[in-house]
Design an enzyme around this catalytic site. Sequence first.
Site, PDB file in Angstrom:
ATOM      1  N   ALA A  71     -44.209 -16.578 -39.421  1.00  0.00           N
ATOM      2  CA  ALA A  71     -44.274 -15.348 -39.899  1.00  0.00           C
ATOM      3  C   ALA A  71     -45.386 -15.163 -40.925  1.00  0.00           C
ATOM      4  O   ALA A  71     -46.004 -14.208 -41.202  1.00  0.00           O
ATOM      5  CB  ALA A  71     -42.969 -15.101 -40.504  1.00  0.00           C
ATOM      6  N   THR A  72     -45.834 -16.330 -41.830  1.00  0.00           N
ATOM      7  CA  THR A  72     -47.079 -15.929 -42.637  1.00  0.00           C
ATOM      8  C   THR A  72     -48.148 -15.784 -41.726  1.00  0.00           C
ATOM      9  O   THR A  72     -48.932 -14.653 -42.419  1.00  0.00           O
ATOM     10  CB  THR A  72     -47.104 -17.514 -43.320  1.00  0.00           C
ATOM     11  OG1 THR A  72     -45.921 -17.724 -43.821  1.00  0.00           O
ATOM     12  CG2 THR A  72     -48.237 -17.410 -44.208  1.00  0.00           C
ATOM     13  N   ASN A 153     -35.156 -12.347 -48.332  1.00  0.00           N
ATOM     14  CA  ASN A 153     -34.666 -13.854 -48.280  1.00  0.00           C
ATOM     15  C   ASN A 153     -33.796 -14.141 -49.480  1.00  0.00           C
ATOM     16  O   ASN A 153     -33.204 -15.208 -49.334  1.00  0.00           O
ATOM     17  CB  ASN A 153     -36.152 -14.530 -48.222  1.00  0.00           C
ATOM     18  CG  ASN A 153     -37.116 -14.208 -49.343  1.00  0.00           C
ATOM     19  OD1 ASN A 153     -37.360 -13.064 -49.535  1.00  0.00           O
ATOM     20  ND2 ASN A 153     -37.790 -15.275 -49.621  1.00  0.00           N
ATOM     21  N   GLN A 181     -35.747 -12.410 -42.125  1.00  0.00           N
ATOM     22  CA  GLN A 181     -34.563 -12.513 -42.633  1.00  0.00           C
ATOM     23  C   GLN A 181     -33.629 -11.649 -41.805  1.00  0.00           C
ATOM     24  O   GLN A 181     -32.417 -11.664 -42.140  1.00  0.00           O
ATOM     25  CB  GLN A 181     -34.321 -12.441 -44.013  1.00  0.00           C
ATOM     26  CG  GLN A 181     -35.239 -13.451 -44.793  1.00  0.00           C
ATOM     27  CD  GLN A 181     -34.740 -14.800 -44.750  1.00  0.00           C
ATOM     28  OE1 GLN A 181     -33.445 -15.229 -44.427  1.00  0.00           O
ATOM     29  NE2 GLN A 181     -35.475 -15.894 -45.054  1.00  0.00           N
ATOM     30  N   HIS A 203     -37.906 -20.580 -37.072  1.00  0.00           N
ATOM     31  CA  HIS A 203     -36.958 -21.455 -37.603  1.00  0.00           C
ATOM     32  C   HIS A 203     -35.880 -20.964 -38.547  1.00  0.00           C
ATOM     33  O   HIS A 203     -35.156 -21.572 -39.030  1.00  0.00           O
ATOM     34  CB  HIS A 203     -38.093 -22.372 -38.511  1.00  0.00           C
ATOM     35  CG  HIS A 203     -38.264 -22.244 -39.673  1.00  0.00           C
ATOM     36  ND1 HIS A 203     -38.116 -22.174 -40.974  1.00  0.00           N
ATOM     37  CD2 HIS A 203     -39.697 -21.207 -39.731  1.00  0.00           C
ATOM     38  CE1 HIS A 203     -39.016 -21.612 -41.914  1.00  0.00           C
ATOM     39  NE2 HIS A 203     -40.091 -21.067 -41.161  1.00  0.00           N
ATOM     40  N   THR A 239     -54.462 -22.305 -27.376  1.00  0.00           N
ATOM     41  CA  THR A 239     -53.475 -22.731 -26.190  1.00  0.00           C
ATOM     42  C   THR A 239     -52.315 -22.601 -26.640  1.00  0.00           C
ATOM     43  O   THR A 239     -51.809 -22.923 -27.643  1.00  0.00           O
ATOM     44  CB  THR A 239     -53.880 -24.305 -25.935  1.00  0.00           C
ATOM     45  OG1 THR A 239     -55.085 -24.257 -25.618  1.00  0.00           O
ATOM     46  CG2 THR A 239     -53.116 -24.627 -24.698  1.00  0.00           C
ATOM     47  N   CYS A 326     -40.347 -21.520 -51.301  1.00  0.00           N
ATOM     48  CA  CYS A 326     -41.919 -21.348 -51.700  1.00  0.00           C
ATOM     49  C   CYS A 326     -42.181 -21.371 -52.960  1.00  0.00           C
ATOM     50  O   CYS A 326     -43.261 -21.740 -53.424  1.00  0.00           O
ATOM     51  CB  CYS A 326     -42.401 -20.441 -50.825  1.00  0.00           C
ATOM     52  SG  CYS A 326     -41.444 -19.745 -49.384  1.00  0.00           S
TER      53      CYS A 326
HETATM   54  N1  7TS Z   1     -40.919 -13.772 -44.890  1.00  0.00           N
HETATM   55  C1  7TS Z   1     -39.861 -14.119 -45.309  1.00  0.00           C
HETATM   56  C2  7TS Z   1     -38.867 -12.949 -45.717  1.00  0.00           C
HETATM   57  C3  7TS Z   1     -39.331 -15.112 -45.368  1.00  0.00           C
HETATM   58  O1  7TS Z   1     -38.230 -15.456 -45.894  1.00  0.00           O
HETATM   59  C4  7TS Z   1     -40.004 -16.499 -45.071  1.00  0.00           C
HETATM   60  C5  7TS Z   1     -39.745 -17.953 -45.490  1.00  0.00           C
HETATM   61  C6  7TS Z   1     -41.434 -16.178 -44.629  1.00  0.00           C
HETATM   62  C7  7TS Z   1     -41.704 -14.864 -44.491  1.00  0.00           C
HETATM   63  C8  7TS Z   1     -42.416 -17.354 -44.304  1.00  0.00           C
HETATM   64  O2  7TS Z   1     -41.973 -17.681 -42.940  1.00  0.00           O
HETATM   65  P1  7TS Z   1     -42.843 -18.889 -42.282  1.00  0.00           P
HETATM   66  O3  7TS Z   1     -42.632 -18.700 -40.869  1.00  0.00           O
HETATM   67  O4  7TS Z   1     -44.221 -18.609 -42.567  1.00  0.00           O
HETATM   68  O5  7TS Z   1     -42.331 -20.015 -42.806  1.00  0.00           O
HETATM   69  N2  7TS Z   1     -39.007 -18.009 -46.344  1.00  0.00           N
HETATM   70  C9  7TS Z   1     -38.511 -18.711 -47.095  1.00  0.00           C
HETATM   71  C10 7TS Z   1     -37.388 -19.002 -48.182  1.00  0.00           C
HETATM   72  O6  7TS Z   1     -36.865 -17.933 -48.646  1.00  0.00           O
HETATM   73  N3  7TS Z   1     -37.352 -19.924 -48.712  1.00  0.00           N
HETATM   74  O7  7TS Z   1     -38.370 -20.991 -48.111  1.00  0.00           O
HETATM   75  C11 7TS Z   1     -38.841 -20.246 -47.225  1.00  0.00           C
END
Ligand code: 7TS
Length: 404
Positions: A71-72, A153, A181, A203, A239, A326
């Site tokens: 998601a990042t 989150n 979330q 995940h 890929t 994070c």
């Molecule tokens: N956006 C939200 C709302 C999230 O909670 C997280 C991960 C991400 C983006 C990032 O996702 P990723 O796929 O890049 O890992 N949040 C958290 C958390 O709340 N504690 O550890 C990771």
Amino acid sequence: MLVYLDNNATTMVDPLVVEAMGPFFSEIYGNPNSLHKFGTASHPALKKAMDQVYMALNASDNDDIIFTSCATESNNWVLKSVYLDHIVNGDKNHIITTEVEHPSVLAACRALEEEGVKVTYLPVNNQGVVEAHVVRSFITDKTALVSVMWASNETGMIFPIKEIGEICKEKGVLFHTDGVQAVGKIPVDLQDVHVDFLSMSAHKFHGPKGVGALYIKDSQPLSPLLHGGEHMGGRRSGTLNVPYIVAMGKAIELATTNIEEKITSIRAKRDRLEDALLELSDTFVVGDRDNRTPNTILISIRGVEGEGMLWDLNNGQIGASTGSACASEDLQANTVMLAIGADSELAHTGIRLSLSRFTTDAEIDYTIEHFKKAVFRLRAISSSFAKVGPTPGGESKECELHHH
Ligand code: 7TS
């Protein structure tokens, strides 16, 4: 007993997901872009995974769902490409987001500010959500994008995405939501809400780490973040990660099938835990539970510093968090709690407990017992609580903190 209550950070991969992805490592391992049988053998599974994601979100055939690494990446892609397409190569200069987004949105916005973009970080109300009328009041004819998370989150609070989507549509402004979330936790129906871009991550719903997706409404243009071969129709090169894409499809299907039943079951456990912890004096839970994802509690215990509590819980074999993993390595106050108007002492006491569909009643019982003991122990040695003592009445509640 080992109790995992940090499911907003990441989740256990469902064994059924592991089983589904298994063959795509050493048996069906061809590059799906290859024309031979080794490559084409993966096509039915890729198509199935795609269908599973479309089905889960009720996306339409005109929409694109592009698999990413997380998601990042999805969040960065939207922000940076909207910047390129509509600010560098267009006549806009403004992005609206909130103070409480995940760092993958906030840090990308700060990077864009360095490039001269005007970014508005909207405040949240005492429930920890941004109200739709506040979004409306900040939109100008220079606004390229509104980016507001679907659910937090940290608090689990659900944002008014339907209303914000309507406003953006009416104003002709692109709307991105970080749905990390929300997807797999609450119903997400993309025919019901107007969202141009939605980020998600496997995940968080019992898929593996390192695979996510970006939903793009009506396949609208968005410059690629990764240039390369023509993977994913040229929209995201690299890929294809076949086993992980298969896994994400299976995971989202499992999470969203009979979601109402799953919600009822998780919510019952969460509420039982929350009610029991609120029996402790001077405790607050952030946000109205009816407007929260069913698995999340952000609880504040006056006089008990968050990190100390985590340490104690960890010694008791319970994995929890002070907030976002994070950001939890430094001993900072919980920024979301500060944003909803908590004083700095309270903002150091937040503990996030996040359940999953695998959390059992026995684990909840164990947690209640251990948590209460830890609070008594830590309060007994806490100088700040000893000095102030319990507040008169010492009542506990679901918190509506007031701005100072
Ligand atoms: N956006 C939200 C709302 C999230 O909670 C997280 C991960 C991400 C983006 C990032 O996702 P990723 O796929 O890049 O890992 N949040 C958290 C958390 O709340 N504690 O550890 C990771």
